[in-house]
Write an enzyme that holds these catalytic residues in place. Structure first.
Site, short mmCIF file in Angstrom:
data_model
loop_
_atom_site.label_atom_id
_atom_site.label_comp_id
_atom_site.label_asym_id
_atom_site.label_seq_id
_atom_site.Cartn_x
_atom_site.Cartn_y
_atom_site.Cartn_z
N ASP A 144 0.84 -1.20 0.00
CA ASP A 144 0.00 0.00 0.00
C ASP A 144 0.87 1.25 0.00
O ASP A 144 0.62 2.18 0.76
CB ASP A 144 -0.94 -0.03 1.21
CG ASP A 144 -2.08 0.96 1.09
OD1 ASP A 144 -2.42 1.36 -0.05
OD2 ASP A 144 -2.64 1.36 2.13
N LYS A 146 1.94 4.71 -1.01
CA LYS A 146 1.29 5.90 -1.57
C LYS A 146 1.79 7.12 -0.80
O LYS A 146 2.36 6.96 0.29
CB LYS A 146 -0.24 5.77 -1.46
CG LYS A 146 -0.72 5.48 -0.05
CD LYS A 146 -2.23 5.30 -0.03
CE LYS A 146 -2.67 4.82 1.35
NZ LYS A 146 -4.11 4.62 1.44
N ASN A 149 1.42 7.43 2.91
CA ASN A 149 2.19 6.55 3.80
C ASN A 149 3.68 6.86 3.80
O ASN A 149 4.46 6.14 4.40
CB ASN A 149 1.99 5.08 3.41
CG ASN A 149 0.60 4.60 3.73
OD1 ASN A 149 -0.08 5.20 4.55
ND2 ASN A 149 0.16 3.53 3.08
N ASP A 165 3.05 2.69 7.95
CA ASP A 165 1.81 1.95 7.77
C ASP A 165 1.95 0.63 7.01
O ASP A 165 1.72 0.55 5.81
CB ASP A 165 0.72 2.80 7.12
CG ASP A 165 -0.65 2.30 7.56
OD1 ASP A 165 -0.75 1.10 7.89
OD2 ASP A 165 -1.59 3.09 7.60
N THR A 183 -4.71 0.98 -2.52
CA THR A 183 -5.49 2.15 -2.89
C THR A 183 -5.55 2.21 -4.42
O THR A 183 -4.51 2.16 -5.06
CB THR A 183 -4.80 3.40 -2.30
OG1 THR A 183 -4.55 3.16 -0.92
CG2 THR A 183 -5.63 4.64 -2.47
C1 PIT Z 1 4.70 8.86 13.35
C2 PIT Z 1 3.92 9.99 13.15
C3 PIT Z 1 2.70 9.82 12.54
C4 PIT Z 1 2.25 8.57 12.15
C5 PIT Z 1 3.05 7.46 12.38
C6 PIT Z 1 4.28 7.62 12.98
C7 PIT Z 1 2.58 6.15 11.96
C8 PIT Z 1 3.39 5.13 11.85
C9 PIT Z 1 3.04 3.79 11.47
C10 PIT Z 1 1.73 3.31 11.39
C11 PIT Z 1 1.53 1.99 11.02
C12 PIT Z 1 2.60 1.14 10.74
C13 PIT Z 1 3.88 1.62 10.83
C14 PIT Z 1 4.08 2.94 11.19
O1 PIT Z 1 2.36 -0.17 10.38
O2 PIT Z 1 1.94 10.91 12.33
O3 PIT Z 1 5.92 8.99 13.94
O4 PIT Z 1 0.29 1.47 10.90
#
Ligand code: PIT
Length: 257
Positions: A144, A146, A149, A165, A183
């Site tokens: 995913d 994009k 992310n 993400d 997406t």
């Molecule tokens: C941050 C700041 C922010 C969002 C994130 C981290 C999200 C990170 C993330 C979310 C996931 C994942 C890996 C990393 O699998 O605004 O420092 O779902």
């Protein structure tokens, strides 16, 4: 099956209450069943993390995919991948303590800027390629990728980008994957066609992201999803004039600083 049931010893250090360890400051982002919160470590004042708080109600039947996300994140340590530092759980939530990045989404930066110079685009895409090459070597496909992310490391610094993400990511060892996900605009044709696919789908998404960085609009676009799918399935895109007139061909080399 309990979450994290596989490695109890490795997870022993987790507190039952994440709030005993972290002071929750403000919301950084929200999703359907999750929220990312800025938090200060009470054991080390001035040290901040992003904590992804996942509502267990949204997890019914999906416990395994969260467990998968956690296992994936744990084994990925790379300068351009947001690092998972710890996991907590209580009755209502699972908490992923992530490395804090504060620069916001590449998506918002593109909207702000319109498009990137070839040099700026190449500096970003190089980092994405290095991080994705690294995770592909570990057998992980993001699925995913994009601009939403891809997060800038810091608001001051346009030079470092981080992949986040891994909610849809998969480990390839489970054979060829065939679930439709991702997406639409960034999704590879084989995913749409529900055919077996692998690492190549991330390369397709990086191609789409590169296209957008260079000209400021997507290669495949239609308000109608069926028409959008057709464009993607036929790989129907163009380097439209005048937007692409001054952008170099694929054979040229952009000199790095
Ligand atoms: C941050 C700041 C922010 C969002 C994130 C981290 C999200 C990170 C993330 C979310 C996931 C994942 C890996 C990393 O699998 O605004 O420092 O779902």
């Amino acid at each position: 099956m309990p979450l994290f049931g596989k490695k109890p010893e490795a997870d022993k250090k987790h507190y039952s209450d994440v709030r005993r360890r972290y002071e929750f400051k403000k919301t950084l982002g929200t999703g359907a069943f999750s929220e990312v919160v800025l938090a200060e470590d009470k054991t080390e004042r001035g040290k901040f993390n992003a904590i992804k708080c996942i509502d267990r109600h949204g997890l019914v039947g999906k416990e395994e995919s969260l467990e998968n996300e956690i296992q994936v994140l744990r084994k990925l340590r790379h300068p351009n991948i947001v690092q998972l530092q710890d996991v907590f759980e209580d009755k209502g939530h699972v908490y992923l303590v992530m490395e804090l990045v504060t620069g916001g989404e590449l998506f918002d930066r593109i909207v702000e800027k319109g498009s990137y110079t070839e040099k700026d685009a190449s500096l970003l895409i190089k980092q994405v390629l290095e991080a994705v090459d690294f995770m592909h070597d570990k057998g992980v496909v993001h699925r995913d990728l994009k601009p939403e992310n891809l997060l800038y490391y810091s608001p001051m610094d346009d030079s470092k980008i981080m992949i986040s993400d891994f909610g849809l990511s998969k480990t390839e060892e489970s054979g060829t994957m065939a679930t439709a996900c991702g997406t639409p605009g960034y999704v590879a044709p084989e995913v749409l066609a529900q055919q077996p696919y692998g690492k190549e789908v991330d390369c397709w998404s990086i191609g789409v992201i590169s296209y957008i960085l260079l000209c400021g609009y997507p290669p495949f676009y239609d308000e109608n999803d069926a028409a959008l799918f057709q464009q993607i399935l036929k790989a129907e895109y163009e380097f439209d004039s005048p937007y692409w007139d001054d952008i170099s061909g694929s054979g040229s080399v952009v000199t790095q600083p």
